[in-house]
Scaffold this active site. Structure first.
Site, PDB file in Angstrom:
ATOM      1  N   ASP A 294      46.554 -36.832  32.663  1.00  0.00           N
ATOM      2  CA  ASP A 294      46.466 -37.195  31.264  1.00  0.00           C
ATOM      3  C   ASP A 294      47.699 -38.044  30.943  1.00  0.00           C
ATOM      4  OD1 ASP A 294      45.362 -35.347  28.325  1.00  0.00           O
ATOM      5  OD2 ASP A 294      45.775 -37.463  28.651  1.00  0.00           O
TER       6      ASP A 294
HETATM    7  C1  GLC Z   1      45.316 -38.478  25.405  1.00  0.00           C
HETATM    8  C2  GLC Z   1      44.375 -37.315  25.576  1.00  0.00           C
HETATM    9  C3  GLC Z   1      43.275 -37.564  26.549  1.00  0.00           C
HETATM   10  C4  GLC Z   1      42.900 -39.035  26.519  1.00  0.00           C
HETATM   11  C5  GLC Z   1      44.080 -39.802  27.064  1.00  0.00           C
HETATM   12  C6  GLC Z   1      43.844 -41.316  27.041  1.00  0.00           C
HETATM   13  O1  GLC Z   1      46.631 -38.031  25.283  1.00  0.00           O
HETATM   14  O2  GLC Z   1      44.963 -36.060  25.900  1.00  0.00           O
HETATM   15  O3  GLC Z   1      42.194 -36.701  26.210  1.00  0.00           O
HETATM   16  O4  GLC Z   1      41.746 -39.263  27.317  1.00  0.00           O
HETATM   17  O5  GLC Z   1      45.280 -39.511  26.381  1.00  0.00           O
HETATM   18  O6  GLC Z   1      43.727 -41.762  25.741  1.00  0.00           O
END
Ligand code: GLC
Length: 751
Positions: A294
């Site tokens: 993430d």
């Molecule tokens: C965010 C979220 C995740 C998302 C990623 C990209 O922090 O936790 O669910 O897909 O970053 O945007």
């Protein structure tokens, strides 16, 4: 009441060619063709360590969806041309993705980029937030909305959506409860599969299918105190029994990728968890898709105190099973050195790179890097009116009728003056919810406009906000009360704004925002009938609304067509059919709360008695229970019949009963099967959802409903983490909600 075209007829008019969701669908990732396999092997042989690392580096484009702002466009172009980036997020549009792909084609090995985006509940056509859409319990519709999202996103150059979020969540203080499928693993698993199949179709490679992502792996929904990014600590038995089933369902449905999580699980950051990403996912589940971190979570292992620095974090993450580093730049900075030092073995690096290249091959990008970046197709896909019709159907089927005292709704023709009051009466953007990527709020019909458009000719409709959604001031309350006094009926439009749930939106108080409860009380003082429409992305504390409103329609954050759907439901053009996928507590003090609670040794009874598991200041029961949802008609459950009173552990039985629409209008009922394993090697919850059907019936019609009782229905994860069916007595319960059980049968499982 005008009976509306049954949902099926409308959907038949606009349904896109989606194969029925085969209950046993266990599509895996499509096998690679021999040609693609050779292509990937030959490419790997030519790649330098730095070029391999580049494939594992994912960088954001225009918008930051995390704490660090992305690099500037010119730096990105240079990095792409030099092969230091393998995939990008937050670049969207056929033209923009084509441009970046052209830069990638100028790199030494001309390896195409993957473009990813958070297409959570629609791309341009916005569907209800996922928690709301789950309330439809309509798997075909849920798959359909993901299908449309994929058609629109892929036409805009997107290869990969970071959805579905499949985190089981039982703490509505956590803002991200909005993004998932609620509190139950069985429902969550069914929805996970439907969403994966909707995004990916039965096979990746078509230009209207996108890679899906099962996230956040794992346990993120149990963040301590409902505070985002917080610690998660639970037994492995709970992890496997409650939190993992939707991830396993996604893997069995062939999901192309997993995204790990920000949280630690029992002290280990998910991004660095070898147990989750290798032992469980790769070895036990045999998963062969991509694992992506993430946003920044590889680097955050340093902040967690789990890695000393980037040089330590890079091998920790890759060796644990994290293939791609999203936006922490740790791999870019430190992974090549880790390979050269031997901290990462070359086969480990190659396995990760191969998974990324194979995915690009499956999407046909080596043959034609630009096949998703077609501006003509983009224009067509983003202007298809059929998509809005499905969004309307989804919003209609997601709204839960929580209360309807003395059949206040649907609004009867005798009502000649309606006062529409509340901070969301004229809202457009709020109806769409968070995680928007390409929508046009200006096209959203407001609740007030929808009421005006549907009220019988000559009906007076007055509209006042009373306050804004934060409702810090009562300056507008007097006028609201006065307007209520003049009306025959008040429609209150209250709840959360679009940015009050979602990521980084945890709330310690989940009541109506600001002084909205006072607005409810002031309007109720006028003494006129009140129907409340509640908007929000999470369970809210609705005691005040329940006390003063005769009817409550929970519309969630219903998307592009939310206003029209609410109007259709308020006037009875459509009959509400949704059921809660998550418990609505009476107070924050009850959290965490779930229908699947345990008996304890001193269960509280209906009548208070000393020394029981209870509060001195609140009932144990929620305000509205998991599975609750009313209709404008009534349903009778009769004639239960169990095909066998006893079966072997690997045997099967069938539970049949008759469902009858005993009311006056067409309606759809979500019949629910709950099971209680009365004596087991672990104390088991008093009931667990183990089956559901959404059944549409015309007035007076009946249908025979059937549930198969088998290992899937009766098994649980025991202390040794094995899935077991233990001999003994099981209660089988069928009903309209977890607290509205109509039929019961008992089944013996023989040794
Ligand atoms: C965010 C979220 C995740 C998302 C990623 C990209 O922090 O936790 O669910 O897909 O970053 O945007």
């Amino acid at each position: 009441m005008r009976s509306h075209l049954p949902a099926a007829a409308l959907l038949a008019a606009v349904m896109l060619p989606v194969a029925a969701v085969a209950a046993e669908a266990t599509a895996r990732l499509p096998a690679l063709s021999a040609e693609d396999s050779r292509r990937v092997g030959a490419l790997m042989a030519r790649m330098s360590v730095d070029e391999k690392v580049g494939q594992l580096n994912q960088v954001a484009g225009a918008d930051a969806t995390g704490p660090v702002s992305p690099a500037k466009a010119e730096d990105l172009a240079a990095a792409v041309r030099s092969g230091r980036i393998g995939s990008m997020l937050n670049i969207r549009g056929a033209a923009a993705t084509r441009q970046y792909q052209q830069w990638a084609m100028r790199s030494r090995l001309k390896i195409p980029l993957l473009f990813a985006l958070d297409v959570i509940h629609g791309y341009q056509t916005v569907f209800p937030v996922p928690l709301g859409e789950t309330a439809s319990w309509d798997l075909g519709l849920i798959e359909q909305s993901a299908r449309i999202a994929a058609i629109e996103a892929s036409a805009s150059g997107i290869h990969w959506t970071f959805a579905p979020m499949v985190d089981v969540a039982r703490d509505p203080r956590w803002g991200r409860v909005m993004e998932g499928a609620g509190e139950d693993p069985w429902l969550g698993a069914a929805v996970a599969r439907a969403r994966v199949l909707g995004f990916q179709k039965r096979r990746l490679g078509d230009t209207d299918a996108v890679m899906a992502t099962a996230k956040h792996f794992a346990g993120y929904g149990a963040a301590l105190a409902g505070r985002d990014y917080n610690t998660v600590d639970m037994s492995l038995q709970q992890l496997h029994d409650v939190y993992l089933p939707p991830f396993k369902a996604a893997a069995d449905a062939g999901v192309a990728s997993f995204m790990n999580a920000f949280n630690t699980l029992n002290g280990v950051p998910a991004t660095g968890s070898r147990y989750l990403q290798t032992t469980l996912l790769r070895r036990q589940w045999g998963y062969d898709g991509i694992v992506v971190s993430d946003w920044g979570s590889v680097g955050e292992m340093i902040t967690h105190g789990f890695a000393r620095d980037a040089a330590h974090a890079a091998p920790l993450a890759l060796n644990a099973g994290n293939d791609i580093d999203m936006e922490s730049h740790v791999y870019d900075k430190a992974l090549a050195a880790a390979v050269r030092s031997g901290a990462v073995a070359t086969p480990t690096l190659d396995a990760a790179v191969r998974r990324v290249l194979e995915m690009k091959a499956r999407l046909g990008l080596f043959k034609d890097p630009y096949r998703f970046s077609d501006e003509r197709r983009e224009r067509q896909a983003l202007s298809n009116p059929a998509h809005r019709l499905v969004a309307l159907e989804a919003a209609r089927k997601s709204a839960v009728l929580l209360k309807n005292h003395e059949r206040l709704l649907p609004i009867p023709p005798r009502v000649r003056h309606i006062a529409v009051i509340g901070p969301l009466a004229r809202a457009r953007r709020d109806l769409e919810g968070g995680w928007l990527v390409n929508s046009s709020p200006q096209h959203v019909v407001t609740i007030a406009e929808a009421i005006k458009a549907r009220a019988p000719a000559g009906t007076q409709v007055t509209v006042l906000d009373g306050c804004d959604v934060d409702c810090a001031s009562d300056a507008g309350f007097a006028a609201a009360e006065a307007a209520a006094l003049q009306a025959d009926l008040v429609v209150l439009a209250v709840g959360e704004g679009w940015d009050m749930t979602g990521e980084d939106r945890s709330r310690a108080d989940i009541g109506l925002p600001g002084r909205q409860n006072e607005l409810v009380q002031r309007v109720a003082r006028a003494g006129k009938p009140v129907a409340a429409v509640v908007l929000g992305g999470r369970p809210l504390i609705l005691n005040t609304v329940a006390e003063h409103a005769g009817a409550i329609l929970l519309a969630w954050l219903p998307g592009s067509e939310g206003g029209n759907a609410i109007g259709d439901l308020l006037f009875g053009h459509v009959n509400p059919s949704a059921k809660l996928p998550i418990t609505f507590p009476r107070s924050v003090g009850q959290i965490p709360i779930s229908y699947a609670h345990y008996m304890t040794g001193r269960p509280a009874g209906a009548v208070r008695a000393p020394y029981r598991s209870q509060y001195i200041d609140s009932p144990n029961t929620p305000l509205y229970a998991f599975g609750h949802g009313l209709s404008y008609t009534t349903f009778e459950y009769t004639a239960p019949a169990l095909s066998a009173a006893a079966i072997k552990a690997d045997g099967k039985a069938t539970l049949r009963f008759t469902l009858t629409n005993s009311g006056a209008v067409y309606g759809e009922e979500v019949v629910q099967l709950y099971v209680h394993d009365e004596v087991a090697s672990l104390a088991r919850p008093v009931r667990l959802l183990r089956g559901f059907r959404k059944v549409g019936l015309q007035p007076g019609a009946s249908a025979q409903v059937e549930f198969t009782i088998d290992r899937a229905t009766l098994s649980f994860i025991d202390a040794s983490l094995a899935s077991v069916v233990e001999p003994g007595s099981f209660r089988l319960m069928v009903g309209a909600a977890s607290d509205d059980l109509r039929l019961e049968a008992r089944l013996e499982v023989l040794p």
